[in-house]
Design a protein around this motif. Structure first.
Motif, PDB file in Angstrom:
ATOM      1  N   ILE A  64       0.704  -1.179   0.109  1.00 22.98           N
ATOM      2  CA  ILE A  64       0.157  -0.079   0.029  1.00 22.98           C
ATOM      3  C   ILE A  64       0.840   1.353  -0.011  1.00 22.98           C
ATOM      4  N   SER A  65       2.209   1.095   0.562  1.00 19.42           N
ATOM      5  CA  SER A  65       2.806   2.249   0.449  1.00 19.42           C
ATOM      6  C   SER A  65       3.502   2.714  -0.889  1.00 19.42           C
ATOM      7  N   SER A  66       3.397   1.504  -1.655  1.00 20.03           N
ATOM      8  CA  SER A  66       3.931   1.774  -3.157  1.00 20.03           C
ATOM      9  C   SER A  66       3.243   2.458  -4.033  1.00 20.03           C
ATOM     10  N   PHE A  71      -3.750  -1.069  -5.030  1.00 20.13           N
ATOM     11  CA  PHE A  71      -4.787  -2.045  -5.004  1.00 20.13           C
ATOM     12  C   PHE A  71      -5.560  -1.959  -6.112  1.00 20.13           C
ATOM     13  N   ASN A  72      -5.777  -2.712  -6.962  1.00 20.44           N
ATOM     14  CA  ASN A  72      -6.586  -2.764  -8.360  1.00 20.44           C
ATOM     15  C   ASN A  72      -7.802  -3.565  -8.004  1.00 20.44           C
ATOM     16  N   GLU A  73      -8.892  -2.801  -7.584  1.00 19.42           N
ATOM     17  CA  GLU A  73      -9.901  -3.487  -7.044  1.00 19.42           C
ATOM     18  C   GLU A  73     -10.727  -4.091  -7.849  1.00 19.42           C
ATOM     19  N   ASN A  74     -10.976  -3.204  -8.951  1.00 15.46           N
ATOM     20  CA  ASN A  74     -11.793  -4.079 -10.171  1.00 15.46           C
ATOM     21  C   ASN A  74     -11.160  -5.329 -10.657  1.00 15.46           C
ATOM     22  N   LEU A  75      -9.920  -5.527 -10.752  1.00 11.98           N
ATOM     23  CA  LEU A  75      -9.136  -6.675 -11.064  1.00 11.98           C
ATOM     24  C   LEU A  75      -9.405  -7.688 -10.169  1.00 11.98           C
ATOM     25  N   PHE A  76      -9.129  -7.405  -8.939  1.00  9.46           N
ATOM     26  CA  PHE A  76      -9.209  -8.262  -7.812  1.00  9.46           C
ATOM     27  C   PHE A  76     -10.518  -9.074  -7.694  1.00  9.46           C
ATOM     28  N   ASN A  77     -11.669  -8.173  -7.993  1.00  9.15           N
ATOM     29  CA  ASN A  77     -13.042  -8.875  -7.838  1.00  9.15           C
ATOM     30  C   ASN A  77     -13.208  -9.694  -9.039  1.00  9.15           C
ATOM     31  N   VAL A  89      -3.178 -11.763   2.459  1.00 11.49           N
ATOM     32  CA  VAL A  89      -4.027 -10.163   2.501  1.00 11.49           C
ATOM     33  C   VAL A  89      -4.049 -10.110   4.233  1.00 11.49           C
ATOM     34  N   GLY A  90      -4.379  -8.599   4.528  1.00  8.83           N
ATOM     35  CA  GLY A  90      -4.317  -8.283   6.095  1.00  8.83           C
ATOM     36  C   GLY A  90      -3.894  -6.960   6.180  1.00  8.83           C
ATOM     37  N   LEU A  91      -3.467  -6.805   7.342  1.00 10.06           N
ATOM     38  CA  LEU A  91      -2.888  -5.524   8.071  1.00 10.06           C
ATOM     39  C   LEU A  91      -1.667  -5.595   8.481  1.00 10.06           C
ATOM     40  N   ASP A  92      -0.738  -4.311   8.305  1.00 12.85           N
ATOM     41  CA  ASP A  92       0.634  -4.520   9.045  1.00 12.85           C
ATOM     42  C   ASP A  92       0.805  -3.197   9.476  1.00 12.85           C
ATOM     43  N   PHE A  93       0.690  -3.114  10.854  1.00 13.34           N
ATOM     44  CA  PHE A  93       1.240  -1.878  11.405  1.00 13.34           C
ATOM     45  C   PHE A  93       2.533  -1.619  12.039  1.00 13.34           C
ATOM     46  N   SER A  94       3.510  -2.266  11.396  1.00 10.83           N
ATOM     47  CA  SER A  94       4.835  -2.312  11.782  1.00 10.83           C
ATOM     48  C   SER A  94       5.392  -0.745  11.381  1.00 10.83           C
ATOM     49  N   LYS A  95       6.259  -0.347  11.917  1.00  8.81           N
ATOM     50  CA  LYS A  95       6.990   1.099  11.722  1.00  8.81           C
ATOM     51  C   LYS A  95       6.762   1.683  10.409  1.00  8.81           C
ATOM     52  N   HIS A  96       7.260   1.067   9.222  1.00  3.75           N
ATOM     53  CA  HIS A  96       7.261   1.203   7.818  1.00  3.75           C
ATOM     54  C   HIS A  96       5.856   1.589   7.521  1.00  3.75           C
ATOM     55  N   ASN A  97       5.074   0.719   7.841  1.00  2.69           N
ATOM     56  CA  ASN A  97       3.619   0.539   7.065  1.00  2.69           C
ATOM     57  C   ASN A  97       2.462   1.612   8.051  1.00  2.69           C
ATOM     58  N   LEU A  98       3.088   1.776   9.328  1.00  6.29           N
ATOM     59  CA  LEU A  98       2.087   2.555  10.160  1.00  6.29           C
ATOM     60  C   LEU A  98       1.211   3.842   9.647  1.00  6.29           C
ATOM     61  N   LYS A 101      -1.945   3.244   7.816  1.00 11.50           N
ATOM     62  CA  LYS A 101      -2.965   2.584   8.577  1.00 11.50           C
ATOM     63  C   LYS A 101      -4.415   2.300   8.105  1.00 11.50           C
ATOM     64  N   GLU A 102      -4.817   3.861   7.797  1.00 11.52           N
ATOM     65  CA  GLU A 102      -6.210   3.949   7.457  1.00 11.52           C
ATOM     66  C   GLU A 102      -6.503   3.230   6.036  1.00 11.52           C
ATOM     67  N   LYS A 103      -5.658   3.554   5.037  1.00 10.84           N
ATOM     68  CA  LYS A 103      -5.683   2.914   3.899  1.00 10.84           C
ATOM     69  C   LYS A 103      -5.761   1.332   3.936  1.00 10.84           C
ATOM     70  N   GLN A 104      -4.816   0.906   4.448  1.00  9.40           N
ATOM     71  CA  GLN A 104      -4.658  -0.438   4.760  1.00  9.40           C
ATOM     72  C   GLN A 104      -6.199  -0.992   5.327  1.00  9.40           C
ATOM     73  N   ILE A 105      -6.769  -0.440   6.281  1.00  7.19           N
ATOM     74  CA  ILE A 105      -7.819  -0.724   6.834  1.00  7.19           C
ATOM     75  C   ILE A 105      -9.048  -0.887   5.717  1.00  7.19           C
ATOM     76  N   GLU A 106      -8.938   0.411   4.782  1.00  7.99           N
ATOM     77  CA  GLU A 106     -10.069   0.696   3.851  1.00  7.99           C
ATOM     78  C   GLU A 106     -10.005  -0.454   2.850  1.00  7.99           C
ATOM     79  N   VAL A 107      -8.656  -0.762   2.233  1.00 14.32           N
ATOM     80  CA  VAL A 107      -8.592  -1.768   1.372  1.00 14.32           C
ATOM     81  C   VAL A 107      -8.911  -3.279   2.220  1.00 14.32           C
TER      82      VAL A 107
END
Length: 242
Positions: A64-66, A71-77, A89-98, A101-107
């Motif tokens: 998500i930081s890249s 995230f290509n939602e249409n392709l995924f679906n 898939v999931g969430l990662d709140f380690s230092k680099h990704n924190l 956070k909100e974008k990760q949760i949204e995806v």
């Protein structure tokens, strides 16, 4: 009864075709997780005819930081109908990704919503975001989930088990005190063996399909049990039927 490796990144091996060949030759039921829907799309036509390799549709939270790998939602679906497995898939709140956070949760919520509607099986990344992951899975009534390489609080394990979820465990967990504490808390009827290759090592070398029998023996010694191969096979059968 087949050996099972339920979380491996085949495309990250330098000799991916050789890894695939070994999975087939050794009759290892292998879940090839992908980090992008584009990777799933690229490999689906080639892998769909293999007897022992299953392809999972994923989007790794690290990406998500890249700017390049949004995230290509249409392709995924559009790919969801092609597999019963979603991961990694999931969430990662380690230092680099924190900061994301909100974008990760949204995806992640978009992925879980669609996957839960279709009763998919999730293989979940949850580093430093374990509670948030469980909350989202419960919010969307996910029935089938596997926590990959869980490293979170021991106190959360009971809640995950109560929800009927499983844990995929690898040789790396046997090498750390925290990993061994978590393994000790997991009932053997809720574990599934994974290699997470090529991101783990066995005896100093990158984990490969040829080592899966030895890895099972390491866990048999830890759990003081025999026939772990059969136990894991039945665990996966229960997951698939559940």
């Amino acid at each position: 009864m087949k050996y099972i490796d339920f979380h491996v990144h085949i495309d990250h091996y330098d000799d991916a075709n050789e890894i695939l060949k070994k999975c087939e030759e050794n009759q290892i039921l292998t879940l090839f997780v992908t980090n992008l829907p584009e990777i799933f799309e690229k490999h689906y036509g080639y892998y769909k005819n293999y007897k022992n390799v299953r392809l999972a549709l994923g989007y790794h939270p690290d990406l998500i930081s890249s700017e390049e790998y949004q995230f290509n939602e249409n392709l995924f679906n559009s790919q969801l109908l092609l597999t019963k497995y979603i991961g990694e898939v999931g969430l990662d709140f380690s230092k680099h990704n924190l900061p994301y956070k909100e974008k990760q949760i949204e995806v992640f919520e978009k992925i879980v919503f669609m996957g839960s509607m279709m009763d998919k099986i999730f293989t979940i990344h949850s580093r430093k975001a374990e509670k948030e992951v469980v909350d989202i899975l419960e919010k969307f009534n996910v029935r089938k989930a596997i926590f990959h390489w869980y490293s979170g609080p021991l106190k959360l394990v009971d809640r995950i088990l109560d929800l009927g979820y499983y844990f995929s465990v690898n040789i790396g967990m046997l090498k750390s005190m925290n990993g061994r504490k978590i393994l000790q808390k997991l009932p053997i009827d809720r574990i599934i063996i994974e290699s997470d290759g090529p991101f783990t090592k066995y005896l100093g070398e990158i984990s490969r399909p040829e080592e899966i029998e030895k890895i099972y023996h390491e866990f048999e010694k830890f759990y003081e049990t025999e026939n772990l191969k059969n136990i894991v096979y039945e665990n996966v059968r229960s997951l698939l039927k559940g």
